[in-house]
Design an enzyme around this catalytic site. Structure first.
Site, PDB file in Angstrom:
ATOM      1  N   HIS A 162      -9.511   5.101  -0.766  1.00 53.03           N
ATOM      2  CA  HIS A 162      -8.630   5.099   0.399  1.00 53.03           C
ATOM      3  C   HIS A 162      -9.344   5.844   1.521  1.00 53.03           C
ATOM      4  CE1 HIS A 162      -4.569   3.751  -1.056  1.00 53.03           C
ATOM      5  NE2 HIS A 162      -5.301   3.705  -2.150  1.00 53.03           N
ATOM      6  N   ASP A 220       0.841  -1.195   0.000  1.00 54.11           N
ATOM      7  CA  ASP A 220       0.000   0.000   0.000  1.00 54.11           C
ATOM      8  C   ASP A 220       0.883   1.255   0.000  1.00 54.11           C
ATOM      9  OD1 ASP A 220      -2.491   1.282   0.321  1.00 54.11           O
ATOM     10  OD2 ASP A 220      -2.302   1.294   2.504  1.00 54.11           O
ATOM     11  N   HIS A 221       0.571   2.211  -0.869  1.00 56.54           N
ATOM     12  CA  HIS A 221       1.325   3.484  -0.942  1.00 56.54           C
ATOM     13  C   HIS A 221       2.822   3.280  -1.173  1.00 56.54           C
ATOM     14  CE1 HIS A 221      -2.033   6.097   0.057  1.00 56.54           C
ATOM     15  NE2 HIS A 221      -2.390   5.190   0.943  1.00 56.54           N
ATOM     16  N   HIS A 244      -7.189   9.732   4.967  1.00 56.01           N
ATOM     17  CA  HIS A 244      -6.780   8.641   5.857  1.00 56.01           C
ATOM     18  C   HIS A 244      -7.036   9.065   7.292  1.00 56.01           C
ATOM     19  CE1 HIS A 244      -4.085   7.911   2.298  1.00 56.01           C
ATOM     20  NE2 HIS A 244      -4.612   6.714   2.462  1.00 56.01           N
ATOM     21  N   GLY A 245      -7.520   8.122   8.074  1.00 54.71           N
ATOM     22  CA  GLY A 245      -7.694   8.398   9.492  1.00 54.71           C
ATOM     23  C   GLY A 245      -9.118   8.796   9.837  1.00 54.71           C
ATOM     24  N   THR A 290      -7.390   2.559  10.039  1.00 56.01           N
ATOM     25  CA  THR A 290      -7.537   3.183  11.364  1.00 56.01           C
ATOM     26  C   THR A 290      -8.556   2.484  12.272  1.00 56.01           C
ATOM     27  OG1 THR A 290      -7.048   5.275  10.284  1.00 56.01           O
ATOM     28  CG2 THR A 290      -7.868   5.410  12.536  1.00 56.01           C
TER      29      THR A 290
HETATM   30  P1  13P Z   1      -7.975   4.574   6.935  1.00 50.81           P
HETATM   31  O1  13P Z   1      -6.863   4.558   7.897  1.00 50.81           O
HETATM   32  O2  13P Z   1      -8.737   5.866   6.942  1.00 50.81           O
HETATM   33  O3  13P Z   1      -8.883   3.409   7.087  1.00 50.81           O
HETATM   34  O4  13P Z   1      -7.344   4.474   5.466  1.00 50.81           O
HETATM   35  C1  13P Z   1      -6.600   3.343   5.124  1.00 50.81           C
HETATM   36  C2  13P Z   1      -6.044   3.439   3.757  1.00 50.81           C
HETATM   37  O5  13P Z   1      -6.561   4.114   2.905  1.00 50.81           O
HETATM   38  C3  13P Z   1      -4.824   2.665   3.468  1.00 50.81           C
HETATM   39  O6  13P Z   1      -4.339   2.928   2.205  1.00 50.81           O
END
Ligand code: 13P
Length: 280
Positions: A204, A78-79, A176-177, A229
């Protein structure tokens, strides 16, 4: 069945695969148990930080062992940003790479995404990203800031046609988060994106988004939703509860015995929303 076929089926039927991030064995066990229990394919996500903590090879070895419990589990970097690190992940056997060039100028993002795809074209799944998804997989006070990096439809169309990515992540205000004030998502933009492209879209920042908004996103072409998260939250709460209740205990397998259960429950809750239209 291959990951790309599950994604294609999801697109046709109108549901989404969950990507659930992890960096410890208990977390992974909980996610895989939920996939097996619900009998649905899932993607296990590791960011660079998560994969460095666990080890790229270790993550692959664990996936292989877990496939004996349930076959349809897939591993995504991821990323990914560093091409050398991405090459290692491919070499050790990751099923999928998300190359995040969203902070680069468009031409450089296109050029690097193409380089990454050329590393294993047609063999594994590649996800690109246009538009910046801000934040980090943690808890935040207030509201996320910048809105200026939302995905532009024209840019996305150019990116997809030049790179031939299998999937593309976008930004319509998703972050994210989990924030104490979650942002509103720009669904008009997502509808425009959906009309302009025919590949599967990736959302995401799946934590903290309401069920209604997740459903609306899936109706508009999202075939993969990433969650981190909310899993981290239940992981931490359970560990704190267990440590507080067992003050004189030092045995890891006692202290951590209930962690995979809370991850199982949270993953199942998400699966029930994401896979609603899955015909099995
Ligand atoms: P969250 O932490 O908001 O669930 O996002 C996770 C994410 O997009 C990982 O690539």
């Amino acid at each position: 069945m291959k990951l790309i076929n599950h994604l294609e089926k999801a697109r046709k039927e109108g549901w989404a695969l969950g990507q659930f991030n992890f960096s410890t064995v208990e977390q992974m066990k909980g996610i895989v148990r939920a996939a097996a229990h619900c009998d649905v394919p899932v993607i296990l996500g590791t960011s660079t930080g998560e994969s460095k903590f666990l080890g790229l090879k270790e993550a692959v070895a664990l996936r292989d062992v877990m496939r004996e419990i349930y076959p349809y589990i897939y591993l995504n970097l991821d990323h990914g940003k560093d091409l050398n690190y991405i090459r290692k992940a491919i070499d050790v056997g990751y099923d999928m790479i998300h190359f995040d060039g969203s902070e680069l100028p468009l031409e450089e993002n296109i050029e690097k995404t193409k380089k990454v795809i050329d590393m294993a074209k047609g063999k594994i799944v590649f996800e690109g990203e246009i538009g910046k998804v801000g934040g980090s997989s943690n808890f935040h006070e207030g509201r996320p800031e910048s809105k200026e990096d939302l995905t532009s439809v024209e840019t996305l169309v150019k990116f997809i046609s030049e790179t031939q990515v299998d999937l593309c992540a976008f930004s319509i205000g998703n972050v994210h988060g989990v924030y104490s004030e979650m942002p509103n998502l720009d669904f008009k933009r997502l509808e425009e994106i959906r009309e302009a492209v025919s590949l599967g879209l990736v959302m995401h920042g799946g934590s903290g988004i309401s069920e209604e908004d997740i459903r609306k996103s899936i109706e508009n072409g999202v075939v993969k939703v990433n969650v981190n998260t909310e899993l981290r939250k239940v992981w931490r709460e359970e560990i704190e509860r267990s440590f507080a209740n067992n003050k004189n205990e030092a045995t890891p397998y006692i202290l951590l015995s209930s962690v995979s259960e809370v991850i199982f429950r949270k993953t199942k809750e998400k699966i029930n929303i994401f896979y609603e239209n899955n015909t099995g």
